[in-house]
Scaffold this active site. Structure first.
Site, PDB file in Angstrom:
ATOM      1  N   ARG A 316       0.932  -1.164  -0.034  1.00 49.72           N
ATOM      2  CA  ARG A 316       0.046   0.008  -0.180  1.00 49.72           C
ATOM      3  C   ARG A 316       0.769   1.108  -0.014  1.00 49.72           C
ATOM      4  O   ARG A 316       2.044   1.354   0.299  1.00 49.72           O
ATOM      5  CB  ARG A 316      -0.874   0.101   1.238  1.00 49.72           C
ATOM      6  CG  ARG A 316      -1.926  -1.261   1.378  1.00 49.72           C
ATOM      7  CD  ARG A 316      -2.634  -1.216   2.637  1.00 49.72           C
ATOM      8  NE  ARG A 316      -3.475  -2.335   2.750  1.00 49.72           N
ATOM      9  CZ  ARG A 316      -3.424  -3.254   3.402  1.00 49.72           C
ATOM     10  NH1 ARG A 316      -2.255  -3.377   3.937  1.00 49.72           N
ATOM     11  NH2 ARG A 316      -4.437  -4.306   3.420  1.00 49.72           N
ATOM     12  N   LYS A 357      -2.883  -1.334   8.245  1.00 44.85           N
ATOM     13  CA  LYS A 357      -4.266  -1.396   8.081  1.00 44.85           C
ATOM     14  C   LYS A 357      -4.971  -2.387   9.230  1.00 44.85           C
ATOM     15  O   LYS A 357      -5.904  -1.928   9.738  1.00 44.85           O
ATOM     16  CB  LYS A 357      -4.646  -1.437   6.683  1.00 44.85           C
ATOM     17  CG  LYS A 357      -6.267  -1.191   6.649  1.00 44.85           C
ATOM     18  CD  LYS A 357      -6.535  -1.231   5.084  1.00 44.85           C
ATOM     19  CE  LYS A 357      -7.898  -0.853   4.954  1.00 44.85           C
ATOM     20  NZ  LYS A 357      -8.233  -0.796   3.347  1.00 44.85           N
ATOM     21  N   HIS A 424      -2.770   3.765  -6.659  1.00 48.17           N
ATOM     22  CA  HIS A 424      -3.189   2.302  -6.023  1.00 48.17           C
ATOM     23  C   HIS A 424      -3.148   1.213  -7.037  1.00 48.17           C
ATOM     24  O   HIS A 424      -3.130   0.068  -6.468  1.00 48.17           O
ATOM     25  CB  HIS A 424      -4.639   2.476  -5.389  1.00 48.17           C
ATOM     26  CG  HIS A 424      -4.813   1.512  -4.387  1.00 48.17           C
ATOM     27  ND1 HIS A 424      -4.410   1.180  -3.394  1.00 48.17           N
ATOM     28  CD2 HIS A 424      -5.949   0.621  -4.680  1.00 48.17           C
ATOM     29  CE1 HIS A 424      -5.010   0.067  -2.610  1.00 48.17           C
ATOM     30  NE2 HIS A 424      -5.762  -0.393  -3.632  1.00 48.17           N
ATOM     31  N   TYR A 459      -7.838  -8.046  -6.168  1.00 44.90           N
ATOM     32  CA  TYR A 459      -6.633  -7.796  -6.704  1.00 44.90           C
ATOM     33  C   TYR A 459      -6.349  -8.684  -7.972  1.00 44.90           C
ATOM     34  O   TYR A 459      -5.106  -8.640  -8.171  1.00 44.90           O
ATOM     35  CB  TYR A 459      -5.705  -7.313  -5.719  1.00 44.90           C
ATOM     36  CG  TYR A 459      -5.670  -6.300  -4.880  1.00 44.90           C
ATOM     37  CD1 TYR A 459      -5.367  -5.081  -5.117  1.00 44.90           C
ATOM     38  CD2 TYR A 459      -6.593  -6.326  -3.519  1.00 44.90           C
ATOM     39  CE1 TYR A 459      -5.734  -3.881  -4.379  1.00 44.90           C
ATOM     40  CE2 TYR A 459      -6.818  -5.298  -2.776  1.00 44.90           C
ATOM     41  CZ  TYR A 459      -6.165  -4.243  -3.197  1.00 44.90           C
ATOM     42  OH  TYR A 459      -6.626  -2.908  -2.372  1.00 44.90           O
TER      43      TYR A 459
END
Length: 492
Positions: A316, A357, A424, A459
């Site tokens: 990230r 996260k 991203h 993803y």
């Protein structure tokens, strides 16, 4: 003025309550001992914690005492039966433990929502900032009602007065206002980019190109050969413009109302709009390795390696730009990255560091090949000497803010005509390459730092090359099976 005699007389008989026993009368002028005192008869029926009585107006009033000891009036009714039924309903809730005091929920949505947000200490700072902006901009704002000249302000409505109809009306207003806002942002864009001009020119020429995504290299080359005609005037908003913000606002309102239900301020959530909180994400077209290299070359030299590493490590952005020299370890064939922290970048506040996260975000990620070489070269050239020095930092050694990163990347992506790419999306590229290399779902989950496999699946993208290779393998398998059988093969 003479008082009534204490002894019974034809004019003043003594009336005893049913079941009472006679008692000796006192001597004249004395009060009787233990004599039951007759009170004026009241038209009243007691019901445990409540009672029903008739008012001078002739209506019947139902009252009760709640579990908190407070005496409350339920209401007045034209008949005693209706008053009894209302009282029975309330007392039933009291006995079952489902009772809710009527004054609970008498707080405006604005007051409760802000108090609720202030109590969410487990939320990440960026999430708190997002929720605060959603409340101010959409949930608690006064908005025009679709198809009407009136306006709706959900923030002023008390929780107990919220209804599914009112929420549906508000969501329609939010959706309309969000679309207008998204359209205005598109119109304010400073002209069209090369990719938009090339796409508009190609479609005008009858070429089969999509409304978004990567343009074929042949199309871009043809547009350049035609002297780069300015065929577009700007980015046209999609039919789903503003949909994401509206869905985010609805999900936040639903979360707040669910919290009010748990606190028993309201009986049920008024958020009943079907699929209002769902948004089908647009299919992202990951950058190819060649596009990654071209974009990296178009970046300022200090940040070229960041693009390459992002595309091959799938970190990230907050994790990548929080890496310190101590987090990079040389291993045979490449480097190992220890993800232990992430940037906390909230608009209007100083950049700080926080945990990843989720717990799954604490992980190690191995990078080999050219990406590892690019990182090692960067460490020698641009990273400070200390163990706590940021790997990717400004010239003064400070963290790179999201706005700076976005601006640099927006300029660099024009080199490949991919104005649809975001930073991203480099994470999507890394995840897709890992899947193409044969990573299992569990391996992909661990590499991306996801708590669930379902999140990792977001993803995974199928590329044209991957599908071509799959078709080739299927054809080869068919050939082998045919050669190994005694079946007659029809001529081609």
């Amino acid at each position: 003025m003479s008082s009534a005699p204490l002894s019974p007389t034809p004019e003043h008989p003594i009336e005893l309550d049913a079941g009472a026993h006679p008692v000796p009368l006192a001597a004249p002028g004395e009060l009787p001992v233990d004599r039951p005192v007759r009170r004026a008869a009241r038209r009243q029926t007691r019901r445990g914690y409540g009672n029903v009585n008739q008012l001078p107006s002739g209506r019947w009033r139902a009252r009760y005492t709640g579990p908190d000891g407070k005496r409350r009036t339920i209401g007045t009714y034209p008949t005693r039966g209706e008053a009894d039924a209302a009282l029975a309903g309330v007392l039933s809730d009291v006995y079952r433990g489902t009772y809710r005091a009527p004054e609970r929920g008498a707080v405006t949505l604005a007051t409760y929502a802000r108090r609720w947000l202030a109590q969410q200490t487990e939320l990440r700072p960026r999430t708190v900032d997002l929720y605060a902006r959603l409340l101010d901009r959409w949930v608690l704002a006064e908005l025009p009602v679709v198809g009407s000249s009136s306006r709706i302000d959900l923030g002023r409505v008390e929780l107990r007065a919220l209804t599914p109809t009112g929420v549906a009306e508000w969501f329609a207003a939010v959706s309309g206002a969000a679309r207008v806002s998204a359209t205005a942002r598109a119109e304010r864009a400073a002209g069209a980019t090369d990719a938009q001009h090339a796409r508009a020119w190609a479609r005008a020429q009858g070429m089969n190109v999509g409304a978004s995504g990567r343009l074929p290299a042949a199309v871009v080359a043809a547009w350049r050969a035609a002297d780069r005609p300015a065929a577009a005037t700007g980015a046209a908003p999609s039919l789903d413009a503003g949909r994401t913000q509206a869905a985010q606002a609805y999900r936040l309102l639903r979360t707040v109302c669910n919290a009010a239900v748990r606190e028993r301020l309201i009986d049920a959530s008024p958020c009943q709009v079907r699929r209002a909180g769902q948004v089908k994400p647009a299919e992202r077209v990951p950058a190819t390795p060649e596009e990654v290299d071209t974009i990296a070359a178009a970046m300022p030299e200090r940040y070229r390696a960041a693009v390459v590493l992002a595309a091959w490590s799938a970190l990230r952005a907050g994790e990548l730009f929080a890496l310190e020299r101590r987090h990079v370890e040389r291993v045979p064939g490449g480097v190992r990255l220890r993800v232990e922290q992430a940037l906390v970048d909230v608009a209007g506040q100083a950049v700080t560091f926080g945990p990843p996260k989720s717990d799954a975000g604490r992980r190690t990620v191995n990078v080999h090949g050219p990406a590892a070489a690019a990182l090692l070269d960067h460490l020698r050239t641009f990273t400070g000497p200390g163990a706590r020095a940021l790997v990717f930092a400004t010239e003064t050694g400070r963290p790179v803010r999201a706005g700076q990163r976005t601006q640099m990347f927006a300029r660099a992506r024009r080199a490949v005509g991919r104005d649809d790419l975001r930073w991203h999306d480099l994470r999507h590229t890394g995840a897709t390459r890992a899947a193409e290399a044969g990573a299992t779902l569990r391996e992909l989950q661990n590499r991306l730092g996801h708590s669930t496999i379902a999140a990792a699946l977001v993803y995974q993208h199928a590329s044209d090359d991957a599908d071509r290779r799959l078709a080739e393998r299927m054809a080869a398998m068919t050939e082998r099976e045919a050669e190994a059988s005694n079946l007659y093969r029809l001529p081609a």
